[in-house]
Design an enzyme around this catalytic site. Structure first.
Site, PDB file in Angstrom:
ATOM      1  N   MET A  27       0.840  -1.197   0.000  1.00  0.00           N
ATOM      2  CA  MET A  27       0.000   0.000   0.000  1.00  0.00           C
ATOM      3  C   MET A  27       0.883   1.257   0.000  1.00  0.00           C
ATOM      4  SD  MET A  27      -3.435  -0.904   2.027  1.00  0.00           S
ATOM      5  CE  MET A  27      -2.838  -0.631   3.678  1.00  0.00           C
ATOM      6  N   ALA A  29       4.087   3.993   0.929  1.00  0.00           N
ATOM      7  CA  ALA A  29       4.824   4.540   2.087  1.00  0.00           C
ATOM      8  C   ALA A  29       5.885   3.509   2.473  1.00  0.00           C
ATOM      9  CB  ALA A  29       3.891   4.877   3.252  1.00  0.00           C
ATOM     10  N   LEU A  30       6.682   3.167   1.475  1.00  0.00           N
ATOM     11  CA  LEU A  30       7.596   2.023   1.598  1.00  0.00           C
ATOM     12  C   LEU A  30       8.669   2.256   2.663  1.00  0.00           C
ATOM     13  CD1 LEU A  30       8.072   1.146  -2.192  1.00  0.00           C
ATOM     14  CD2 LEU A  30       6.400   0.228  -0.572  1.00  0.00           C
ATOM     15  N   HIS A  34       9.204  -3.386   3.539  1.00  0.00           N
ATOM     16  CA  HIS A  34       8.832  -3.609   2.136  1.00  0.00           C
ATOM     17  C   HIS A  34      10.083  -3.913   1.306  1.00  0.00           C
ATOM     18  CE1 HIS A  34       5.498  -0.689   3.380  1.00  0.00           C
ATOM     19  NE2 HIS A  34       4.820  -1.767   3.023  1.00  0.00           N
ATOM     20  N   GLN A  58     -10.484  -2.729   1.791  1.00  0.00           N
ATOM     21  CA  GLN A  58     -10.017  -3.403   3.012  1.00  0.00           C
ATOM     22  C   GLN A  58     -10.036  -2.483   4.227  1.00  0.00           C
ATOM     23  OE1 GLN A  58      -6.071  -4.207   1.149  1.00  0.00           O
ATOM     24  NE2 GLN A  58      -5.254  -3.819   3.189  1.00  0.00           N
ATOM     25  N   ASP A 147       2.032  -9.521   8.927  1.00  0.00           N
ATOM     26  CA  ASP A 147       0.582  -9.675   8.762  1.00  0.00           C
ATOM     27  C   ASP A 147       0.286 -11.176   8.656  1.00  0.00           C
ATOM     28  OD1 ASP A 147      -0.340  -6.746   8.358  1.00  0.00           O
ATOM     29  OD2 ASP A 147       1.407  -6.959   7.082  1.00  0.00           O
ATOM     30  N   GLN A 150      -3.176 -12.488   7.463  1.00  0.00           N
ATOM     31  CA  GLN A 150      -3.314 -12.180   6.029  1.00  0.00           C
ATOM     32  C   GLN A 150      -2.537 -13.197   5.200  1.00  0.00           C
ATOM     33  OE1 GLN A 150      -2.922  -8.058   4.253  1.00  0.00           O
ATOM     34  NE2 GLN A 150      -0.857  -8.770   3.834  1.00  0.00           N
ATOM     35  N   SER A 182       6.299  -0.322  10.237  1.00  0.00           N
ATOM     36  CA  SER A 182       4.947  -0.243   9.705  1.00  0.00           C
ATOM     37  C   SER A 182       4.742   1.155   9.126  1.00  0.00           C
ATOM     38  CB  SER A 182       3.927  -0.478  10.834  1.00  0.00           C
ATOM     39  OG  SER A 182       2.654   0.001  10.446  1.00  0.00           O
TER      40      SER A 182
HETATM   41  P1  AMP Z   1       1.418  -3.000   3.457  1.00  0.00           P
HETATM   42  O1  AMP Z   1       1.998  -1.940   2.574  1.00  0.00           O
HETATM   43  O2  AMP Z   1       1.391  -2.606   4.899  1.00  0.00           O
HETATM   44  O3  AMP Z   1       0.118  -3.548   2.951  1.00  0.00           O
HETATM   45  O4  AMP Z   1       2.442  -4.215   3.420  1.00  0.00           O
HETATM   46  C1  AMP Z   1       2.836  -4.796   2.203  1.00  0.00           C
HETATM   47  C2  AMP Z   1       3.611  -6.060   2.495  1.00  0.00           C
HETATM   48  O5  AMP Z   1       4.745  -5.753   3.291  1.00  0.00           O
HETATM   49  C3  AMP Z   1       2.789  -7.085   3.290  1.00  0.00           C
HETATM   50  O6  AMP Z   1       3.072  -8.390   2.789  1.00  0.00           O
HETATM   51  C4  AMP Z   1       3.310  -6.906   4.689  1.00  0.00           C
HETATM   52  O7  AMP Z   1       3.187  -8.072   5.482  1.00  0.00           O
HETATM   53  C5  AMP Z   1       4.757  -6.572   4.441  1.00  0.00           C
HETATM   54  N1  AMP Z   1       5.347  -5.879   5.584  1.00  0.00           N
HETATM   55  C6  AMP Z   1       4.815  -4.823   6.265  1.00  0.00           C
HETATM   56  N2  AMP Z   1       5.606  -4.475   7.304  1.00  0.00           N
HETATM   57  C7  AMP Z   1       6.656  -5.344   7.280  1.00  0.00           C
HETATM   58  C8  AMP Z   1       7.822  -5.524   8.098  1.00  0.00           C
HETATM   59  N3  AMP Z   1       8.063  -4.744   9.144  1.00  0.00           N
HETATM   60  N4  AMP Z   1       8.677  -6.528   7.777  1.00  0.00           N
HETATM   61  C9  AMP Z   1       8.427  -7.335   6.719  1.00  0.00           C
HETATM   62  N5  AMP Z   1       7.366  -7.211   5.903  1.00  0.00           N
HETATM   63  C10 AMP Z   1       6.484  -6.234   6.178  1.00  0.00           C
END
Ligand code: AMP
Length: 272
Positions: A27, A29-30, A34, A58, A147, A150, A182
């Site tokens: 989503m 804001a990498l 990510h 979602q 997650d 998920q 996060s």
């Molecule tokens: P998001 O942008 O939050 O939807 O996350 C995109 C992907 O990155 C999802 O598969 C998350 O589980 C993963 N992700 C988010 N935070 C972390 C983290 N701290 N370490 C590893 N993977 C992450």
């Protein structure tokens, strides 16, 4: 690096690719979390596609859809530096139509924990991941254990719908002090960040304790003593298939926490 703005563009671009395709849905804001998924995808595939899409279906009414951090230009720069071949950034309008065919999360595992606190959340996640998989047709797709529920449900969808895609599980990236990275951490004030840290501390404490006792009630008590949050939504002990457990079973346990610090909702977990 290609920027693909619509499903049509992405489908056409995909047709030009030969060899394995690694896909990292996000989503935006990498952050380093990510990036670790992207780097793993880069190592294991000939091409890598990242999607950046703040998926409206979602989010529940009243959640942070509008204020969710959006930093597209910075995200593009991160992807480019990491050697990503293409970034797919569709609009909600070209991903969804009115009154469309819906995917439902499983009635039990999709409606406990995150699904209980955010009813319908996983319907939206599975709906969009289904679309993304059909557009990108990846060889491998990369998801974070951060997650965990998920990840479990996506693996189940892949099995139930016979997607020919390998789901790659990636470790949670943390700050040096333990805070799980996060995109929502930007909401935290300095003081809130300190309190957010008690979530990973409680999980670490639980992991350590699990070598002494297998009793989840005992472990939960100790975790509660460490936690300093505004609203604890759950501390849960499940096996790798998200069945609730009373006793820790090593290599088959996940301990999960969801809590609000101020108005920011955070989740974290540890695999034991
Ligand atoms: P998001 O942008 O939050 O939807 O996350 C995109 C992907 O990155 C999802 O598969 C998350 O589980 C993963 N992700 C988010 N935070 C972390 C983290 N701290 N370490 C590893 N993977 C992450």
């Amino acid at each position: 690096m290609k920027i693909l703005n619509s499903p049509e563009e992405a489908i056409n671009y995909r047709k030009t690719l030969k060899g394995s395709v690694g896909f990292v849905p996000t989503m935006g804001a990498l952050h380093e979390g990510h990036l670790s998924l992207i780097e793993k995808a880069k190592k294991e595939n000939e091409s890598v596609i990242v999607s950046i899409f703040v998926n409206p279906t979602q989010f529940l009414p009243g959640e942070d859809l509008e204020k969710y951090p959006r930093r597209l230009e910075a995200d593009f720069a991160i992807c480019k530096r990491a050697g990503v071949n293409a970034v797919f950034t569709p609009s909600a309008e070209n991903m969804y139509t009115k009154d469309e065919v819906l995917i439902k999360a499983p009635k039990i595992k999709g409606y406990i924990l995150e699904g209980f606190n955010r009813p319908g959340h996983f319907d939206g996640v599975l709906q969009v991941v289904n679309k993304l998989f059909n557009i990108i047709r990846p060889t491998r797709a990369y998801f974070g254990k951060k997650d965990a529920q998920q990840l479990y449900l996506i693996k189940q969808m892949v099995n139930n719908f016979f997607f020919d895609i390998e789901i790659v599980e990636c470790e949670t990236k943390r700050e040096k002090d333990g805070l799980a990275l996060s995109s929502r951490n930007v909401y935290l004030s300095e003081n809130e960040r300190k309190r957010a840290l008690t979530i990973s501390k409680a999980l670490k404490r639980a992991a350590k304790l699990s070598s002494k006792t297998k009793n989840t009630e005992e472990i939960k008590k100790e975790m509660l003593a460490v936690l300093d949050v505004n609203e604890l939504q759950y501390i849960a002990f499940v096996d790798r298939n998200f069945n609730f457990i009373k006793e820790i079973s090593p290599r088959n346990t996940i301990i999960l926490i969801a809590a609000k610090i101020g108005s920011t909702r955070l989740i974290d977990n540890i695999f034991i």
